[in-house]
Design an enzyme around this catalytic site. Structure first.
Site: not given
Length: 312
Positions: A93, A201
Site C-alpha cells: 500500500s 483499497h
C-alpha cells in the site's frame, strides 16, 4: 532482479501506531536527517507528531502515511549507506511510495507531499464510523471473494489486500464489511478489525482516485533503477508503465502482496528485509514465499554490522 542481495519491502498503514516512534531508533543513524527533510517538505512538524503525538494522532491517515514513507526511506538509505544493493523493492500500500523513492523513480520530498495529500483526501472521503477494514485468516482468496459478494447488498465491500495464502483483508462500508465477515466466520475464518480511520483499497474511495490523479500530474516520475514490484499488477514496473495512472488506481485496487512476494521468490531472491515499523510483513512473506527468509530492518542492520566487524 538479482539474487545476490536481499529485496526490501516497505510496510503499509494498519499496524501498531505505538511502534512508529520506536522505528526511528539507534539502529538508524540517518533517520534524523530524513525526518528533518520531511518536515521541510511538508511545512508542518511531522517529527513532533511522531515523537510527541498520541497513538490516535499517529493513526490519522493524513499523518500516518507520510510518517511511514519517511521512516521507510530512512531505513533504506541507511542500508544503502552500508553497501546493500537491493535485488528488488516492493511496498505494501503506502509503502509503494517509499519503494519508488529508493528506486530513484520519485523524489523523496514529492513522495511525502503526495502521501500527506493522499491521506487527507482519504480521511475526508468516508466519515468516521462509516467504513471498516477487517483482516481475515483461515480462508483462501476465492472464499473471501464469495463472502464479499454476500455482503454487497448492504453496501460497498471487497478484498483490499491479498497478503498471503489464507491471509486477506476486506474493506468497505461498515455494514457490508460486517456481513462479509459474518459469512467468512460461517466458513471457519478468524477475523481481526484493523485500527485504521479509513477503509482503504475499495470503491468508497473512487472520488479520491480521481482527485489524486490531478496531484500526480504535477509530479515528475522516472524509470525505476531498481526493480519495483507494483501493487496493482504484481509485476516489475518498466519504462512503458504509466506510474501516475497506476498510483491513482492503487487507491481503490487490491494490494497483490502475495503475488508480489511469489514473483520475488521465483527470481531466486532468498532474503527480504522489512523497512518500517513493526513486523507484520515478516509474517506475510513467510506464508507467501516459504523459501524466502524475512528479517526486520534493525536486526538485518545489526547482523550486517557484525559480519563486517568480524571480517566476513
Amino acid at each position: 532482479m538479482s539474487a545476490g542481495e536481499p529485496a526490501l519491502v516497505f510496510e503499509g498503514q494498519g499496524g501498531d501506531a505505538e511502534s512508529v516512534p520506536r522505528a526511528l531508533g539507534r539502529d538508524c543513524p540517518v533517520c534524523g536527517d530524513v525526518v528533518e527533510e520531511a518536515d521541510a517538505a511538508l511545512g508542518f512538524p511531522l517529527s513532533k507528531i511522531i515523537f510527541q503525538g498520541s497513538p490516535d494522532e499517529l493513526r490519522r491517515t493524513a499523518v500516518a502515511q507520510p510518517a511511514l514513507v519517511t521512516i521507510e526511506v530512512a531505513h533504506a538509505r541507511h542500508l544503502l549507506d552500508m553497501g546493500v544493493r537491493p535485488s528488488a523493492l516492493a511496498g505494501h500500500s503506502i509503502g509503494q511510495y517509499a519503494a519508488l523513492v529508493v528506486a530513484g523513480a520519485l523524489d523523496f520530498r514529492d513522495a511525502v507531499r503526495l502521501a500527506a495529500h493522499r491521506g487527507e483526501l482519504m480521511q475526508s472521503a468516508v466519515p468516521d464510523g462509516e467504513g471498516a477494514m477487517v483482516a481475515i485468516s483461515g480462508l483462501e482468496l476465492s472464499d473471501v471473494l464469495d463472502a464479499c459478494r454476500d455482503g454487497r447488498p448492504a453496501g460497498v465491500v471487497g478484498v483490499a489486500c491479498d497478503n498471503a495464502p489464507g491471509r486477506t483483508v476486506v474493506s468497505g462500508a461498515a455494514d457490508a464489511v460486517s456481513a462479509a465477515v459474518a459469512a467468512c466466520k460461517d466458513k471457519g475464518a478468524i477475523s481481526v478489525e484493523l485500527p485504521v480511520s479509513v477503509p482503504f483499497h475499495c470503491d468508497l474511495l473512487t472520488g479520491v482516485k480521481d482527485a489524486f490523479a490531478t496531484a500526480l500530474r504535477q509530479v515528475t516520475f522516472r524509470t525505476p533503477r531498481i526493480a519495483v514490484i507494483d501493487n496493482v499488477t504484481a509485476r516489475p514496473l518498466t519504462a512503458e508503465d504509466d506510474i501516475r495512472s497506476l498510483l491513482a488506481e492503487h487507491i481503490v485496487a487490491r494490494v497483490r502482496f502475495r503475488e508480489s512476494m511469489q514473483r520475488i521468490a521465483a527470481s531466486g531472491v532468498g532474503e527480504v528485509v522489512q523497512c518500517g515499523p513493526g513486523r507484520s510483513l515478516i509474517k506475510m512473506v513467510g506464508k507467501a514465499a516459504p523459501g524466502v527468509s524475512a528479517v526486520t530492518f534493525d536486526r538485518y542492520a545489526r547482523q550486517r554490522d557484525a559480519r563486517f566487524a568480524g571480517g566476513h
